[in-house]
Design an enzyme around this catalytic site. Structure first.
Site, PDB file in Angstrom:
ATOM      1  N   GLN A  14      -1.702  -5.216  -1.043  1.00  0.00           N
ATOM      2  CA  GLN A  14      -0.765  -5.335   0.064  1.00  0.00           C
ATOM      3  C   GLN A  14      -1.073  -6.564   0.910  1.00  0.00           C
ATOM      4  O   GLN A  14      -2.224  -6.895   1.156  1.00  0.00           O
ATOM      5  CB  GLN A  14      -0.828  -4.078   0.930  1.00  0.00           C
ATOM      6  CG  GLN A  14       0.294  -3.990   1.951  1.00  0.00           C
ATOM      7  CD  GLN A  14       0.336  -2.635   2.632  1.00  0.00           C
ATOM      8  OE1 GLN A  14      -0.327  -1.697   2.198  1.00  0.00           O
ATOM      9  NE2 GLN A  14       1.101  -2.525   3.693  1.00  0.00           N
ATOM     10  N   SER A  98      -7.365  -3.216  -3.923  1.00  0.00           N
ATOM     11  CA  SER A  98      -6.771  -2.053  -3.261  1.00  0.00           C
ATOM     12  C   SER A  98      -5.604  -1.516  -4.079  1.00  0.00           C
ATOM     13  O   SER A  98      -5.804  -0.998  -5.177  1.00  0.00           O
ATOM     14  CB  SER A  98      -6.351  -2.425  -1.837  1.00  0.00           C
ATOM     15  OG  SER A  98      -5.947  -1.295  -1.097  1.00  0.00           O
ATOM     16  N   LEU A  99      -4.381  -1.637  -3.590  1.00  0.00           N
ATOM     17  CA  LEU A  99      -3.200  -1.243  -4.344  1.00  0.00           C
ATOM     18  C   LEU A  99      -3.228  -1.807  -5.764  1.00  0.00           C
ATOM     19  O   LEU A  99      -2.809  -1.155  -6.730  1.00  0.00           O
ATOM     20  CB  LEU A  99      -1.947  -1.738  -3.611  1.00  0.00           C
ATOM     21  CG  LEU A  99      -0.726  -2.038  -4.478  1.00  0.00           C
ATOM     22  CD1 LEU A  99      -0.061  -0.754  -4.889  1.00  0.00           C
ATOM     23  CD2 LEU A  99       0.220  -2.973  -3.774  1.00  0.00           C
ATOM     24  N   ARG A 123       1.494   7.106  -1.764  1.00  0.00           N
ATOM     25  CA  ARG A 123       0.282   6.556  -1.153  1.00  0.00           C
ATOM     26  C   ARG A 123       0.648   5.727   0.071  1.00  0.00           C
ATOM     27  O   ARG A 123       0.065   5.874   1.155  1.00  0.00           O
ATOM     28  CB  ARG A 123      -0.464   5.698  -2.178  1.00  0.00           C
ATOM     29  CG  ARG A 123      -1.720   4.977  -1.666  1.00  0.00           C
ATOM     30  CD  ARG A 123      -2.271   4.114  -2.807  1.00  0.00           C
ATOM     31  NE  ARG A 123      -3.555   3.495  -2.505  1.00  0.00           N
ATOM     32  CZ  ARG A 123      -3.708   2.262  -2.033  1.00  0.00           C
ATOM     33  NH1 ARG A 123      -2.641   1.527  -1.760  1.00  0.00           N
ATOM     34  NH2 ARG A 123      -4.917   1.763  -1.829  1.00  0.00           N
ATOM     35  N   HIS A 206      -8.531   1.521   4.521  1.00  0.00           N
ATOM     36  CA  HIS A 206      -9.883   1.570   3.951  1.00  0.00           C
ATOM     37  C   HIS A 206     -10.922   1.903   5.027  1.00  0.00           C
ATOM     38  O   HIS A 206     -11.955   1.238   5.160  1.00  0.00           O
ATOM     39  CB  HIS A 206     -10.216   0.265   3.225  1.00  0.00           C
ATOM     40  CG  HIS A 206      -9.311  -0.010   2.071  1.00  0.00           C
ATOM     41  ND1 HIS A 206      -9.347   0.739   0.914  1.00  0.00           N
ATOM     42  CD2 HIS A 206      -8.298  -0.895   1.925  1.00  0.00           C
ATOM     43  CE1 HIS A 206      -8.405   0.293   0.095  1.00  0.00           C
ATOM     44  NE2 HIS A 206      -7.757  -0.684   0.687  1.00  0.00           N
ATOM     45  N   GLN A 255     -11.087   5.237  -2.721  1.00  0.00           N
ATOM     46  CA  GLN A 255     -10.802   3.915  -2.141  1.00  0.00           C
ATOM     47  C   GLN A 255      -9.963   4.001  -0.875  1.00  0.00           C
ATOM     48  O   GLN A 255      -9.962   3.066  -0.062  1.00  0.00           O
ATOM     49  CB  GLN A 255     -10.115   2.985  -3.150  1.00  0.00           C
ATOM     50  CG  GLN A 255      -8.721   3.392  -3.559  1.00  0.00           C
ATOM     51  CD  GLN A 255      -7.844   2.203  -3.930  1.00  0.00           C
ATOM     52  OE1 GLN A 255      -6.819   2.017  -3.327  1.00  0.00           O
ATOM     53  NE2 GLN A 255      -8.214   1.426  -4.940  1.00  0.00           N
TER      54      GLN A 255
END
Length: 314
Positions: A14, A98-99, A123, A206, A255
């Site tokens: 992102q 991440s994503l 999510r 996070h 995560q």
């Protein structure tokens, strides 16, 4: 272990989104169009329209940007496969920021495109909902060591929770936390010679502030169909390889509230002999980070049709 093939694919997270991303692939390649159309069917709205001609504010919403980046990256991958055959995407490992870890798992065949789009949309929705509970944010701290930044987070703890969220590269750590506490952390960081850049995100990703999102995502991941990955994927949470369904699900769940260990993830790949990287998806953030982690590694970026031939020519 990675083995002798020394190539890895990287996928952005992102923040990489921008209006117009993927449009040239959609217009020129049926393989890319099919990916967007399949995603539209899953979501029940026209994700392609938002990507190509929507408002930046709409695309930047967490529950839109996350599936949009994933779908755009996969559309580009499908074109790469079609142009160079299955060998075009042959590699030793994959990693996503991440994503982007979901994108890496689709690439590795562990999760279907449709399932990934469905889960990533939820999510993003759950993460967005978590940001409504407390005023939080994220700030990139530039010019200090990891330990320096961790120390600052501890020093301002009396103002509220602040923690390292992304270990992006040496000298760049993103912190997440309560707005007031972040302000104090920024003051300390600047007093010690650092630069501080607030990120345009909805909240403290996070970090422990995402606990409610993690709780909501848990049952979704539990029922998610995951098979063994065809190549190992480096997990953000511990910079180690995951391949089996249970460890993949555990890593994806962890995560949400734990930092992205990107520097350590790249070092894992370096140790196993990977020296050629392809960043596939919108933006060039990961290419820039990789050059700061190790300028001697080769990295090529594929974010447009124009960049495609150059990236795959060698």
């Amino acid at each position: 272990m990675v083995g002798m093939n020394k190539r890895a694919f990287l996928f952005p997270g992102q923040g990489a989104q921008h209006v117009g991303m993927g449009k040239d692939f959609f217009e020129q390649f049926e393989e890319a169009r099919n990916v967007y159309l399949r995603a539209n069917d899953v979501l029940g709205f026209d994700l392609a329209r938002i990507c190509f001609s929507g408002e930046e504010t709409e695309l930047s919403k967490t529950f839109i940007s996350q599936p949009a980046i994933l779908v755009t990256s996969i559309a580009m991958l499908e074109v790469i496969k079609s142009l160079r055959g299955t060998g075009a995407t042959a590699c030793s490992a994959a990693c996503g920021h991440s994503l982007g870890e979901y994108t890496a798992l689709v690439f590795a065949g562990a999760i279907s495109l449709e399932d990934a789009v469905r889960v990533v949309y939820k999510r993003g929705k759950y993460m967005h909902e978590a940001t409504d509970k407390t005023p939080t944010g994220m700030v990139a701290v530039l010019g200090l060591t990891d330990k320096d930044v961790e120390g600052i987070c501890q020093e301002v703890s009396s103002y509220g929770v602040v923690c390292a969220a992304n270990y992006n590269c040496p000298g760049q750590v993103v912190i997440s936390g309560k707005i007031d506490a972040l302000g104090e952390a920024v003051k300390l960081a600047k007093s010690r010679g650092a630069k501080a850049v607030p990120l345009k995100v909805g909240g403290a990703f996070h970090s422990p502030f995402m606990a409610s999102a993690q709780a909501k995502l848990a049952p979704e991941l539990e029922k998610l169909r995951v098979i063994r990955a065809s190549v190992p994927v480096v997990a953000n949470v511990n910079a180690g390889y995951v391949r089996e369904p249970d460890e993949i699900k555990d890593a994806l769940l962890a995560q949400i509230t734990n930092p992205v260990r990107w520097t350590q993830s790249m070092e894992t790949l370096f140790r196993d002999g990977v020296n050629k990287f392809y960043e596939v998806g919108p933006g060039k953030v990961l290419s820039g980070l990789l050059r700061r982690i190790d300028p001697n590694k080769e990295v090529r970026n594929i974010e447009s049709v124009h960049s495609l031939d150059a990236a795959l020519s060698g």
